[in-house]
Design a protein around this motif. Sequence first.
Motif, PDB file in Angstrom:
ATOM      1  N   MET A 112       0.738  -1.097   0.383  1.00 11.28           N
ATOM      2  CA  MET A 112       0.196   0.264   0.466  1.00 11.28           C
ATOM      3  C   MET A 112       0.872   1.168  -0.260  1.00 11.28           C
ATOM      4  SD  MET A 112      -3.086   0.873   2.638  1.00 11.28           S
ATOM      5  CE  MET A 112      -3.468   2.970   2.760  1.00 11.28           C
ATOM      6  N   PHE A 113       1.970   1.440   0.726  1.00 11.91           N
ATOM      7  CA  PHE A 113       3.150   2.111   0.587  1.00 11.91           C
ATOM      8  C   PHE A 113       3.885   2.860  -0.426  1.00 11.91           C
ATOM      9  CE2 PHE A 113       1.823   1.890   5.068  1.00 11.91           C
ATOM     10  CZ  PHE A 113       0.355   2.445   4.992  1.00 11.91           C
ATOM     11  N   SER A 114       3.826   1.167  -0.763  1.00 14.62           N
ATOM     12  CA  SER A 114       4.785   1.391  -2.072  1.00 14.62           C
ATOM     13  C   SER A 114       4.806   2.458  -3.611  1.00 14.62           C
ATOM     14  CB  SER A 114       5.093  -0.290  -2.321  1.00 14.62           C
ATOM     15  OG  SER A 114       5.773  -0.452  -3.225  1.00 14.62           O
ATOM     16  N   GLY A 115       5.983   2.715  -3.939  1.00 13.96           N
ATOM     17  CA  GLY A 115       6.793   3.991  -5.234  1.00 13.96           C
ATOM     18  C   GLY A 115       7.285   3.341  -6.224  1.00 13.96           C
ATOM     19  N   SER A 116       7.410   3.973  -6.873  1.00 20.13           N
ATOM     20  CA  SER A 116       9.275   4.116  -7.778  1.00 20.13           C
ATOM     21  C   SER A 116       9.267   5.023  -8.358  1.00 20.13           C
ATOM     22  CB  SER A 116       8.447   2.968  -8.635  1.00 20.13           C
ATOM     23  OG  SER A 116       7.830   3.193  -9.587  1.00 20.13           O
ATOM     24  N   PHE A 117      10.370   5.368  -8.355  1.00 21.19           N
ATOM     25  CA  PHE A 117      10.715   6.918  -9.428  1.00 21.19           C
ATOM     26  C   PHE A 117      11.285   6.564 -10.495  1.00 21.19           C
ATOM     27  CE2 PHE A 117      11.006   7.430  -4.925  1.00 21.19           C
ATOM     28  CZ  PHE A 117      10.674   8.992  -5.110  1.00 21.19           C
ATOM     29  N   ILE A 118      11.532   7.474 -12.422  1.00 25.77           N
ATOM     30  CA  ILE A 118      12.305   6.919 -12.954  1.00 25.77           C
ATOM     31  C   ILE A 118      13.919   8.318 -12.813  1.00 25.77           C
ATOM     32  CG2 ILE A 118      12.748   7.620 -15.917  1.00 25.77           C
ATOM     33  CD1 ILE A 118      10.011   6.705 -15.732  1.00 25.77           C
ATOM     34  N   PHE A 131      17.385   5.899 -14.552  1.00 27.34           N
ATOM     35  CA  PHE A 131      17.674   4.619 -14.143  1.00 27.34           C
ATOM     36  C   PHE A 131      15.993   4.601 -13.630  1.00 27.34           C
ATOM     37  CE2 PHE A 131      21.872   6.889 -13.329  1.00 27.34           C
ATOM     38  CZ  PHE A 131      22.207   5.346 -13.014  1.00 27.34           C
ATOM     39  N   ASN A 132      15.487   3.467 -13.327  1.00 29.38           N
ATOM     40  CA  ASN A 132      14.364   2.803 -12.560  1.00 29.38           C
ATOM     41  C   ASN A 132      14.646   2.532 -11.041  1.00 29.38           C
ATOM     42  OD1 ASN A 132      11.717   2.002 -12.575  1.00 29.38           O
ATOM     43  ND2 ASN A 132      11.273   1.006 -14.411  1.00 29.38           N
ATOM     44  N   ILE A 133      13.862   3.234 -10.544  1.00 32.43           N
ATOM     45  CA  ILE A 133      14.311   3.192  -9.080  1.00 32.43           C
ATOM     46  C   ILE A 133      13.044   2.278  -8.541  1.00 32.43           C
ATOM     47  CG2 ILE A 133      14.467   3.612  -6.968  1.00 32.43           C
ATOM     48  CD1 ILE A 133      16.061   6.129  -8.904  1.00 32.43           C
ATOM     49  N   TYR A 134      12.951   1.018  -8.189  1.00 34.31           N
ATOM     50  CA  TYR A 134      11.830   0.023  -6.932  1.00 34.31           C
ATOM     51  C   TYR A 134      12.209   0.316  -6.158  1.00 34.31           C
ATOM     52  CZ  TYR A 134      12.844  -2.218 -11.563  1.00 34.31           C
ATOM     53  OH  TYR A 134      12.924  -2.466 -12.910  1.00 34.31           O
ATOM     54  N   GLU A 141      19.659   0.447 -14.664  1.00 32.12           N
ATOM     55  CA  GLU A 141      19.218   1.402 -15.979  1.00 32.12           C
ATOM     56  C   GLU A 141      19.292   1.285 -17.097  1.00 32.12           C
ATOM     57  OE1 GLU A 141      24.015   3.281 -15.355  1.00 32.12           O
ATOM     58  OE2 GLU A 141      23.716   4.624 -16.773  1.00 32.12           O
ATOM     59  N   ALA A 142      19.112   2.411 -18.025  1.00 35.54           N
ATOM     60  CA  ALA A 142      18.905   2.032 -18.989  1.00 35.54           C
ATOM     61  C   ALA A 142      20.142   1.830 -20.567  1.00 35.54           C
ATOM     62  CB  ALA A 142      17.534   3.475 -19.895  1.00 35.54           C
ATOM     63  N   GLY A 143      19.633   0.997 -21.369  1.00 36.78           N
ATOM     64  CA  GLY A 143      20.988   1.750 -21.931  1.00 36.78           C
ATOM     65  C   GLY A 143      20.977   1.299 -23.668  1.00 36.78           C
ATOM     66  N   ASP A 144      20.859   0.931 -24.327  1.00 35.05           N
ATOM     67  CA  ASP A 144      20.943   0.969 -26.003  1.00 35.05           C
ATOM     68  C   ASP A 144      19.776  -0.262 -26.185  1.00 35.05           C
ATOM     69  OD1 ASP A 144      23.313   2.612 -26.102  1.00 35.05           O
ATOM     70  OD2 ASP A 144      24.108   0.394 -27.110  1.00 35.05           O
ATOM     71  N   ASN A 146      17.436  -1.307 -23.685  1.00 42.40           N
ATOM     72  CA  ASN A 146      16.235  -0.532 -22.832  1.00 42.40           C
ATOM     73  C   ASN A 146      15.934   0.728 -23.221  1.00 42.40           C
ATOM     74  OD1 ASN A 146      18.196  -1.253 -21.305  1.00 42.40           O
ATOM     75  ND2 ASN A 146      17.292  -1.498 -19.188  1.00 42.40           N
ATOM     76  N   PRO A 147      15.923   1.122 -24.244  1.00 42.56           N
ATOM     77  CA  PRO A 147      16.414   2.819 -23.662  1.00 42.56           C
ATOM     78  C   PRO A 147      14.644   4.222 -23.288  1.00 42.56           C
ATOM     79  CG  PRO A 147      16.010   2.162 -26.145  1.00 42.56           C
ATOM     80  CD  PRO A 147      15.792   1.608 -25.371  1.00 42.56           C
ATOM     81  N   PHE A 148      14.047   3.634 -22.355  1.00 40.26           N
ATOM     82  CA  PHE A 148      13.256   3.930 -21.805  1.00 40.26           C
ATOM     83  C   PHE A 148      12.597   3.301 -20.879  1.00 40.26           C
ATOM     84  CE2 PHE A 148      11.058   1.417 -25.329  1.00 40.26           C
ATOM     85  CZ  PHE A 148      10.045   0.871 -24.310  1.00 40.26           C
ATOM     86  N   PHE A 149      12.198   4.237 -19.740  1.00 37.15           N
ATOM     87  CA  PHE A 149      11.638   3.541 -18.784  1.00 37.15           C
ATOM     88  C   PHE A 149       9.941   4.106 -18.677  1.00 37.15           C
ATOM     89  CE2 PHE A 149      16.009   2.557 -16.981  1.00 37.15           C
ATOM     90  CZ  PHE A 149      16.257   1.368 -17.215  1.00 37.15           C
TER      91      PHE A 149
END
Lengths: 269, 269
Positions: A112-118, A131-134, A141-144, A146-149
Motif C-alpha cells: 500500500m505504501f509502495s512507490g517507484s521513480f524514474i 534509471f528505474n528505481i524500485y 539503468e537504461a541502455g541501448d 532498454n532505452p526507456f522506462f
Amino acid sequence: MTYCVGLLVDRGLVFMSDTRTNAGIDNISTVLKLKTWEVPGERFICLLSAGNLATTQSTISLLEERLVAPSEREPAILKQPSMFQTARLVGETLREVIQCSTGPQAQSPDPMFSGSFILGGQIKGSRPRLFNIYAEGNFVEAGDDNPFFQIGEHKYGRPIIIRTYDRTMSLEDCAKLLLVSFDSTLKSNLSVGLPLDLQFYETDSLRAGFRHRFTKDDPYYRQISGGWSDALKRAFDDLPAFDPSTAEGVPLSAKGIPRPVMLEDASVV
Amino acid sequence: MTYCVGLLVDRGLVFMSDTRTNAGIDNISTVLKLKTWEVPGERFICLLSAGNLATTQSTISLLEERLVAPSEREPAILKQPSMFQTARLVGETLREVIQCSTGPQAQSPDPMFSGSFILGGQIKGSRPRLFNIYAEGNFVEAGDDNPFFQIGEHKYGRPIIIRTYDRTMSLEDCAKLLLVSFDSTLKSNLSVGLPLDLQFYETDSLRAGFRHRFTKDDPYYRQISGGWSDALKRAFDDLPAFDPSTAEGVPLSAKGIPRPVMLEDASVV
C-alpha cells in the motif's frame, strides 16, 4: 495510478508525466510528479514518481531537506559524485520511507505504501543516464537495449513506443511520441489524467531544457490527439485486407484440434 | 495470462484468442481457448476463456457432459432458449467450479482459481449477442456503447481497437484489426503467445463461420506484423512536429508550480 515515461536518446533525455492522483475513484486531484534540480553548468537531475503519493512526496522532501541542510550527515541529492550515486541515494531514501510507513516489525514492505521513480540526468564529466528505481531501493539503468522506462499505468502506451522509438530521434519527435503514448493511455484509463508535464534535457547542456505543461486546451495536444486517430485509421486502411479464401493453412479441425460439436455428436449419446 | 477478444458488428461476431498457457514462466504450453458449438440452422455458440486453465476446462467439460447426458437434471448448453440463458448457465457452472476448488467453507472464491469467459452467438429468432462472464457467475452484455469485450492481458491491444472499431466493419476488417491488436500485445507481453485462433460468425447464418489458426509463419500474419510497424511509423511521421518555440502557455514556474531548484536556492540555507 499514474503514467510517467523517461526516454534516453542520443540528443538527450525526455521526460513526461501525467498529473492525476486519486484516493479512491471519487477523490481525484492534480499533482506535480515531474521534479527537477539543476546546478547550471554542473548537473541536471529529473525525477518522475509513481505509486503512493505520501511515500513519493516524503522521499522528495527528504532528498530536499538533506539538500538544504548540508551540515547533516546524510548526503544531498545535488552533492553526489555521479548519477549512479544519485540513484542509490534516491533508492535508499525511498526504501527508508516505505519501511517507516510499514512499521519496523514488518517482514516485508506494505504494498500500500509502495512507490517507484524514474531518475534521469547528467553530471559534468559523465554521459546522461537514466534509471528505474524500485520500491526495494534497487534500480536498473537504461541502455541501448532498454532505452526507456515507464512507471505506473504503462501498458496502453507501450506498443507505440516500442514500434516508433529510435535513438537518433530529436527531442521534439520524442515529445510527439510521448504525447501519442499518453493520449492512448488517457483514452483507456481514468486513473491517468491531463495536464501532462514535459521536460527536455539536451546532452551536455548541464541545465534544464524546455519545459511545458499540456492542458486539454493545448493546441498541439489537440492536434495530436485528433490527428492520431485519423492517422491510425489511414494506417490501418493501408494494411492489406484479410481474405479468408486465400488464407493458407488447413481448417483447425484437421490439425487435431477438436472441431465444433455438431448436433449429430451431441445426439449420439 | 491470455488475451481474448470478442467483437460485435452489424455483420456478425468475430472472436480471437491466443493459445499460450503457463504455470510459471518456465512451464509454457499451447492450449485451445476458443471453443464453439453449433446446431446448424438453429444456433451457434462461441466461448473464449481466460484465467486458471483447470477452472475454465472444468467448466467447459461440465457444460459438455451436461450436453451429452440430456437425461441429467442440469440444463445443457445447446438446450437453452436464449443466449441470455446460455450466459447464465455458463456463469453458474463457472461459479460452481470455482467454489468447488476454493472449498465450501470459504467466504469468497480464491482468486487463484478464478476464470472468466467471453460468450457470443445467436439462436434462431433472436439477434447475435455477446457477453462478458465474470468469475462470480454474473455477466454483462455488449451493446452499441460497449461493442467488444477483452479478457486477460487486454491493455496493450486496447487503444487500437478503441480508435479503429466501427460497427459497420466487415468481418475481414475485424480480423485485420484483431491481428493488429494481438500483435501489439505479443510484442509487449511474454504471457500471450502464438498461434492465434480466429472465428467468424455471420449474422443469421446460424452456423460456424470461417475459422483459422494464425501461426508465426502465416503469410498474412507476417504481412500485418511487419506492415503495421511501418504503417505506424508513417502515421507518426505524418503528424505535425512539435515546435517548442511556438508552444503556447507559459513556463510551469509562472503557473504556481515550483520552478526547478537552483543552486542559489540551495545555497541560501
